[in-house]
Structure formats: structure tokens, C-alpha cells
Design a protein around this motif. Structure first.
Motif, PDB file in Angstrom:
ATOM      1  N   GLY A  62       0.765  -1.371  -0.025  1.00 26.00           N
ATOM      2  CA  GLY A  62       0.067   0.018   0.067  1.00 26.00           C
ATOM      3  C   GLY A  62       0.905   1.340  -0.119  1.00 26.00           C
ATOM      4  O   GLY A  62       0.238   2.327   0.017  1.00 26.00           O
ATOM      5  N   LYS A  63       2.177   1.214  -0.224  1.00 25.05           N
ATOM      6  CA  LYS A  63       2.949   2.462  -0.021  1.00 25.05           C
ATOM      7  C   LYS A  63       4.169   2.177  -1.267  1.00 25.05           C
ATOM      8  O   LYS A  63       4.522   1.275  -1.339  1.00 25.05           O
ATOM      9  CB  LYS A  63       3.691   2.408   1.258  1.00 25.05           C
ATOM     10  CG  LYS A  63       2.561   2.752   2.335  1.00 25.05           C
ATOM     11  CD  LYS A  63       3.388   2.811   3.742  1.00 25.05           C
ATOM     12  CE  LYS A  63       2.480   3.002   4.907  1.00 25.05           C
ATOM     13  NZ  LYS A  63       3.240   3.175   5.978  1.00 25.05           N
ATOM     14  N   ILE A  64       4.344   3.437  -1.919  1.00 27.32           N
ATOM     15  CA  ILE A  64       5.551   3.410  -2.819  1.00 27.32           C
ATOM     16  C   ILE A  64       6.323   4.441  -2.555  1.00 27.32           C
ATOM     17  O   ILE A  64       5.574   5.446  -2.565  1.00 27.32           O
ATOM     18  CB  ILE A  64       4.862   3.270  -4.251  1.00 27.32           C
ATOM     19  CG1 ILE A  64       4.061   1.985  -4.743  1.00 27.32           C
ATOM     20  CG2 ILE A  64       5.834   3.425  -5.545  1.00 27.32           C
ATOM     21  CD1 ILE A  64       3.634   2.107  -6.244  1.00 27.32           C
ATOM     22  N   ALA A  65       7.634   4.359  -2.769  1.00 28.51           N
ATOM     23  CA  ALA A  65       8.333   5.489  -2.363  1.00 28.51           C
ATOM     24  C   ALA A  65       9.413   5.568  -3.680  1.00 28.51           C
ATOM     25  O   ALA A  65       9.916   4.739  -4.232  1.00 28.51           O
ATOM     26  CB  ALA A  65       9.360   5.421  -1.009  1.00 28.51           C
ATOM     27  N   ILE A  66       9.603   7.018  -4.056  1.00 30.21           N
ATOM     28  CA  ILE A  66      10.139   7.470  -5.417  1.00 30.21           C
ATOM     29  C   ILE A  66      11.194   8.317  -5.046  1.00 30.21           C
ATOM     30  O   ILE A  66      10.853   9.426  -4.502  1.00 30.21           O
ATOM     31  CB  ILE A  66       9.144   7.761  -6.321  1.00 30.21           C
ATOM     32  CG1 ILE A  66       7.814   6.949  -6.737  1.00 30.21           C
ATOM     33  CG2 ILE A  66       9.773   8.241  -7.905  1.00 30.21           C
ATOM     34  CD1 ILE A  66       6.768   7.522  -7.663  1.00 30.21           C
ATOM     35  N   ALA A  67      12.241   8.102  -5.654  1.00 30.01           N
ATOM     36  CA  ALA A  67      13.471   9.391  -5.412  1.00 30.01           C
ATOM     37  C   ALA A  67      14.053   9.537  -6.578  1.00 30.01           C
ATOM     38  O   ALA A  67      14.167   8.804  -7.730  1.00 30.01           O
ATOM     39  CB  ALA A  67      14.371   8.770  -4.546  1.00 30.01           C
ATOM     40  N   ASP A  68      14.269  10.914  -7.010  1.00 31.42           N
ATOM     41  CA  ASP A  68      14.932  11.582  -8.088  1.00 31.42           C
ATOM     42  C   ASP A  68      16.482  12.032  -7.494  1.00 31.42           C
ATOM     43  O   ASP A  68      16.378  12.904  -6.567  1.00 31.42           O
ATOM     44  CB  ASP A  68      14.157  12.686  -8.636  1.00 31.42           C
ATOM     45  CG  ASP A  68      14.836  13.209 -10.076  1.00 31.42           C
ATOM     46  OD1 ASP A  68      16.037  12.799 -10.156  1.00 31.42           O
ATOM     47  OD2 ASP A  68      14.253  13.840 -10.741  1.00 31.42           O
ATOM     48  N   LEU A  69      17.439  11.443  -7.942  1.00 33.80           N
ATOM     49  CA  LEU A  69      18.785  11.817  -7.607  1.00 33.80           C
ATOM     50  C   LEU A  69      19.255  12.516  -8.401  1.00 33.80           C
ATOM     51  O   LEU A  69      19.627  12.454  -9.603  1.00 33.80           O
ATOM     52  CB  LEU A  69      19.664  10.562  -7.263  1.00 33.80           C
ATOM     53  CG  LEU A  69      18.928   9.399  -6.613  1.00 33.80           C
ATOM     54  CD1 LEU A  69      19.749   8.450  -6.304  1.00 33.80           C
ATOM     55  CD2 LEU A  69      18.428   9.945  -5.085  1.00 33.80           C
ATOM     56  N   GLY A  70      19.699  13.918  -7.948  1.00 31.11           N
ATOM     57  CA  GLY A  70      20.271  15.153  -8.845  1.00 31.11           C
ATOM     58  C   GLY A  70      19.099  15.948  -9.497  1.00 31.11           C
ATOM     59  O   GLY A  70      19.082  15.962 -10.642  1.00 31.11           O
ATOM     60  N   CYS A  71      17.929  16.059  -8.855  1.00 32.48           N
ATOM     61  CA  CYS A  71      16.907  16.698  -9.422  1.00 32.48           C
ATOM     62  C   CYS A  71      17.130  18.012  -9.972  1.00 32.48           C
ATOM     63  O   CYS A  71      16.463  18.889 -10.764  1.00 32.48           O
ATOM     64  CB  CYS A  71      15.511  16.818  -8.106  1.00 32.48           C
ATOM     65  SG  CYS A  71      16.227  17.917  -6.810  1.00 32.48           S
ATOM     66  N   SER A  72      18.053  18.773  -9.383  1.00 34.43           N
ATOM     67  CA  SER A  72      18.649  20.204  -9.631  1.00 34.43           C
ATOM     68  C   SER A  72      17.442  21.078  -9.443  1.00 34.43           C
ATOM     69  O   SER A  72      16.722  20.903  -8.398  1.00 34.43           O
ATOM     70  CB  SER A  72      19.020  20.334 -11.024  1.00 34.43           C
ATOM     71  OG  SER A  72      19.624  21.635 -11.600  1.00 34.43           O
ATOM     72  N   SER A  73      17.188  22.206 -10.168  1.00 33.00           N
ATOM     73  CA  SER A  73      16.298  23.143  -9.702  1.00 33.00           C
ATOM     74  C   SER A  73      15.452  23.634 -11.096  1.00 33.00           C
ATOM     75  O   SER A  73      15.822  23.256 -11.953  1.00 33.00           O
ATOM     76  CB  SER A  73      16.757  24.246  -8.866  1.00 33.00           C
ATOM     77  OG  SER A  73      17.558  25.107  -9.747  1.00 33.00           O
ATOM     78  N   GLY A  74      14.597  24.414 -10.720  1.00 37.66           N
ATOM     79  CA  GLY A  74      13.783  24.846 -11.837  1.00 37.66           C
ATOM     80  C   GLY A  74      12.563  24.237 -12.148  1.00 37.66           C
ATOM     81  O   GLY A  74      11.981  22.992 -11.248  1.00 37.66           O
ATOM     82  N   PRO A  75      11.851  24.577 -13.114  1.00 38.63           N
ATOM     83  CA  PRO A  75      10.492  24.098 -13.300  1.00 38.63           C
ATOM     84  C   PRO A  75      10.431  22.549 -13.742  1.00 38.63           C
ATOM     85  O   PRO A  75       9.270  22.086 -13.377  1.00 38.63           O
ATOM     86  CB  PRO A  75       9.813  24.921 -14.560  1.00 38.63           C
ATOM     87  CG  PRO A  75      11.174  25.511 -15.174  1.00 38.63           C
ATOM     88  CD  PRO A  75      12.124  25.630 -13.975  1.00 38.63           C
ATOM     89  N   LYS A  76      11.489  21.985 -14.110  1.00 40.49           N
ATOM     90  CA  LYS A  76      11.496  20.623 -14.505  1.00 40.49           C
ATOM     91  C   LYS A  76      12.136  19.761 -13.113  1.00 40.49           C
ATOM     92  O   LYS A  76      12.257  18.488 -13.407  1.00 40.49           O
ATOM     93  CB  LYS A  76      12.403  20.581 -15.628  1.00 40.49           C
ATOM     94  CG  LYS A  76      11.672  20.912 -17.077  1.00 40.49           C
ATOM     95  CD  LYS A  76      10.614  20.256 -17.314  1.00 40.49           C
ATOM     96  CE  LYS A  76       9.932  20.966 -18.625  1.00 40.49           C
ATOM     97  NZ  LYS A  76       8.481  20.115 -18.909  1.00 40.49           N
ATOM     98  N   ALA A  77      12.268  20.099 -12.170  1.00 41.86           N
ATOM     99  CA  ALA A  77      12.958  19.457 -11.043  1.00 41.86           C
ATOM    100  C   ALA A  77      12.033  18.213 -10.684  1.00 41.86           C
ATOM    101  O   ALA A  77      12.533  17.333 -10.092  1.00 41.86           O
ATOM    102  CB  ALA A  77      12.889  20.180  -9.889  1.00 41.86           C
ATOM    103  N   LEU A  78      10.467  18.375 -10.777  1.00 41.01           N
ATOM    104  CA  LEU A  78       9.784  17.362 -10.553  1.00 41.01           C
ATOM    105  C   LEU A  78       9.100  16.628 -11.734  1.00 41.01           C
ATOM    106  O   LEU A  78       8.113  15.653 -11.773  1.00 41.01           O
ATOM    107  CB  LEU A  78       8.561  17.891  -9.755  1.00 41.01           C
ATOM    108  CG  LEU A  78       8.609  18.089  -8.199  1.00 41.01           C
ATOM    109  CD1 LEU A  78       8.309  19.540  -7.913  1.00 41.01           C
ATOM    110  CD2 LEU A  78       8.027  17.281  -7.432  1.00 41.01           C
ATOM    111  N   ALA A  79       9.810  16.947 -12.954  1.00 46.83           N
ATOM    112  CA  ALA A  79       9.429  15.962 -14.107  1.00 46.83           C
ATOM    113  C   ALA A  79       9.182  14.743 -13.991  1.00 46.83           C
ATOM    114  O   ALA A  79       8.541  13.904 -14.444  1.00 46.83           O
ATOM    115  CB  ALA A  79      10.202  16.822 -15.535  1.00 46.83           C
ATOM    116  N   LEU A  80      10.283  14.042 -13.668  1.00 47.47           N
ATOM    117  CA  LEU A  80      10.570  12.608 -13.561  1.00 47.47           C
ATOM    118  C   LEU A  80       9.518  11.907 -12.524  1.00 47.47           C
ATOM    119  O   LEU A  80       8.965  10.949 -12.932  1.00 47.47           O
ATOM    120  CB  LEU A  80      12.014  12.298 -13.331  1.00 47.47           C
ATOM    121  CG  LEU A  80      12.937  12.631 -14.297  1.00 47.47           C
ATOM    122  CD1 LEU A  80      14.326  11.899 -13.989  1.00 47.47           C
ATOM    123  CD2 LEU A  80      12.520  12.155 -15.743  1.00 47.47           C
TER     124      LEU A  80
END
Length: 360
Positions: free
Chosen positions: A51-69
Motif C-alpha cells: 500500500g505504499k510506494i516511495a520514489i526518489a529523483d537523485l540529482g533533481c537540480s532546480s527549476g520548473p523541471k525538478a519534478l518532471a520525472l
């Protein structure tokens, strides 16, 4: 030069910021979407999430695309559970990682907006995790899905043996530079192998059994004739050499400026992953840096501003703070690209995207 001390993109949202000059990196994120969607399907099929899923983006940087992945992954997960109404959607946790000097103010604002999206309220929580991904970042077996786009090619440090052997960053003598090229590439390849082995081992500890990871890096094809070059920063080295010749920057300081980046070949990347043994390779995709993009919008000026956004903090740290460095870097790179002294992408540079499953 230690990556943990030196590497971060230009902060803020001004004209020289990474937030406004990351079009090429955003293009690579878009090309990763189908690979991420496949990884999500594999994750749901093969992993018990409780019932839980954890996701990580390593090296997300900044700006409008930081959450794209992570946004792509979350949308793919919700789409799956909307199609199967008998299953209850899991609670999702998303984590954004980068080095401590990253502009997390912009990231935090984006994360709040992402969390408050109507369809995600109550289902998604988020957090920021500053630190080097060459160290443990998360609890053992706590993550289900990891991304790293345009980040793992940044090394923990530039090869120390270049400095100890007196090999300058850029030889003014063309013949000498060509002769030393294989030695330089070999030094970078050794450092990349050590760093990627460590990265894979750490991520294997943090992922659950059969967890998924998608990595994208600039690289080379072993079958290509230019494979003997470290193409990831050749153009930057040429620009800095020009600036040193005109005494904009100090020549002696340039000789000791080693950029901690390595563009591996597809064969090199595959071999390191297979020998390290923590992951199974699902697929490896090779594509051109401009594929799927409006090529008419990729101008010398845009590329030069993007280069400044990435490299200016390192230049300022090494050569000293000067308003002239950033502006002259842009002017010189734009001139090199416009006159054909440099090319982007350089011949032989590709983007490698690899999808991995943690071995049970």
C-alpha cells in the motif's frame, strides 16, 4: 575538485539561472518518459508495495523541471489504478535529492504545488534530501523507484592522477593533446567505474527487492570513431583555452582545472553494471541529444547560456569571482558554435538511458 564541494547549477530564476536555461536537459527528461512508464508497470507487477510506494529523483537540480520525472511516475501509477478500480491506490512518497548547494528554495515551491494537485491530495507526500548520492541517503529497502537524469556522469572528483602527472586540462599543442587524449580518457574511465560501482551498491541497499531504477547519461557508442574522446566537456575546454589565451582567465589556473564529468561508452556502462551485479539491465536506449526537439530553437546563444548555467559556479570557485567570466564564457562559446570552431552536440556524443531492476 570534489563534486560534493563544487558542483551546483546557477541558482535563482534570472537570465543566467539553470531554471531558465535547461531546455536540453528537459528534452532528455521527456525522452525518458516511456522508459519510466515501463518501469512503473514492471514495479507494480513484480513488487509488493504493502500500500505504499516511495520514489526518489537523485540529482533533481532546480527549476520548473525538478519534478518532471517523479511527476511522470506518479501519473503512470495513478493511471494504472484508475484502470483497475478494484485496487486501492497506494500512498506515494516522493523525494528530491541534490547536493546541499542546490537551489532548494525553487524546488520546495514546486514540491508544494505538486503535493497540492487535486488528484494527489492525501495520496502523495514529498521531501527534500540534500547530500551526495555517493553516500547512503535512504533507509535500507525503503525505495521502490529511483531516477537519475543527467547526474551520474558527474564524478565524485576529477581524477587525481592528472594533476600528479602534470597533465594540463587543455594542451595548447594539438599534437600533444591528441597523444595524451587516451591517457586522460582512461583516467576518467577509472574514476567513473569506481563511482558508478559505489552508486549501484548504495542504491541496491536502498531499493526493495525487484525495485526499479532508470538512469540517463551523456555517453558514446563504442562503435563510433570518436569514442576515444571525453566528449562531455571538450567544447568547454576549448572555450576556456580561448579565454586563457586572451588572459580573461589565468593560464596556470586553467592547467589545474579538471571538470569532474565522464561520458561513458554504451559498452563501458553495460559492463560496469553487469560486473557489479546488483542490477539486471532491462533495456538500454541510445539516442541523439536533439532527438524529439525543435532543432530550430537550439541556437548557439541558447547552448552558451545553458553552458554558463551549468559551469559558472565551478568557474567562479576555481578562477575567482568576476562578472566578466560568465559573460565572456557565453560570448566565446556562442562565437565558437556560430563559426564552427565547436559543435553541439559534438560528433559522437549520444544520450544513454538504461532501465534496471534490482536483483532479488
Amino acid at each position: 575538485m570534489s563534486t560534493g564541494q563544487a558542483v551546483h547549477m546557477n541558482q535563482g530564476e534570472g537570465e543566467a539561472s539553470y531554471a531558465r536555461n535547461s531546455t536540453l536537459q528537459s528534452g532528455e527528461q521527456n525522452r525518458m518518459r516511456p522508459v519510466i512508464e515501463e518501469a512503473v508497470k514492471c514495479l507494480i507487477k513484480s513488487t509488493k508495495s504493502d500500500g505504499k510506494i516511495a520514489i526518489a529523483d537523485l540529482g533533481c537540480s532546480s527549476g520548473p523541471k525538478a519534478l518532471a520525472l517523479v511527476s511522470c511516475a506518479v501519473d503512470a501509477i495513478f493511471q494504472h489504478y484508475r484502470a483497475d478500480r478494484e485496487q486501492v491506490p497506494p500512498e506515494l512518497s516522493v523525494f528530491l535529492n541534490d547536493l546541499p548547494d542546490n537551489d532548494f528554495n525553487v524546488v520546495a515551491k514546486s514540491l508544494v504545488a505538486f503535493h497540492e494537485s487535486d488528484q494527489r491530495i492525501g495520496l502523495v507526500t514529498g521531501g527534500i534530501v540534500p547530500g551526495s548520492f555517493y553516500k547512503r541517503l535512504f533507509a535500507r529497502s525503503s525505495l521502490h523507484l529511483i531516477f537519475a537524469s543527467s547526474s551520474v556522469h558527474w564524478l565524485s572528483r576529477a581524477p587525481e592522477d592528472l594533476r600528479t602527472n602534470g597533465i594540463p586540462m587543455y594542451d595548447g599543442d594539438d599534437d600533444l593533446r591528441q597523444a595524451r587524449g587516451p591517457l586522460v580518457l582512461e583516467a576518467y574511465a577509472r574514476q567513473f567505474k569506481n563511482d558508478l560501482n559505489l552508486f549501484l551498491n548504495l542504491r541496491a541497499q536502498e531499493l526493495v527487492s525487484a525495485g526499479q531504477m532508470v538512469i540517463s547519461v551523456p555517453g558514446r557508442c563504442a562503435s563510433d570513431g570518436t569514442c576515444h574522446k571525453n566528449l562531455a566537456w571538450d567544447a568547454v575546454a576549448c572555450v576556456l583555452n580561448d579565454m586563457a589565451t586572451r588572459e580573461v582567465i589565468d593560464r596556470e589556473k586553467l592547467n589545474s582545472f579538471y571538470i569532474p564529468i565522464h561520458a561513458p561508452s554504451d559498452v563501458e556502462l553495460r559492463e560496469i553494471i553487469e560486473v557489479e551485479g546488483s542490477f539486471k539491465i532491462n533495456k538500454m536506449v541510445v539516442h541523439e541529444p536533439k532527438s524529439g526537439m525543435d532543432k530550430s530553437s537550439i541556437t548557439p546563444k541558447m547552448i552558451a547560456l545553458g553552458g554558463r548555467a551549468v559551469f559558472e559556479p565551478m568557474l567562479v570557485q576555481h578562477f575567482g569571482k568576476s562578472d566578466q567570466i560568465g559573460e565572456e564564457f557565453v560570448r566565446t562559446m556562442e562565437q565558437h558554435l556560430s563559426t564552427g570552431r565547436s559543435e553541439f552536440p559534438p560528433p559522437g556524443l549520444f544520450l544513454l538511458c538504461v532501465s534496471l531492476t534490482k536483483m532479488v
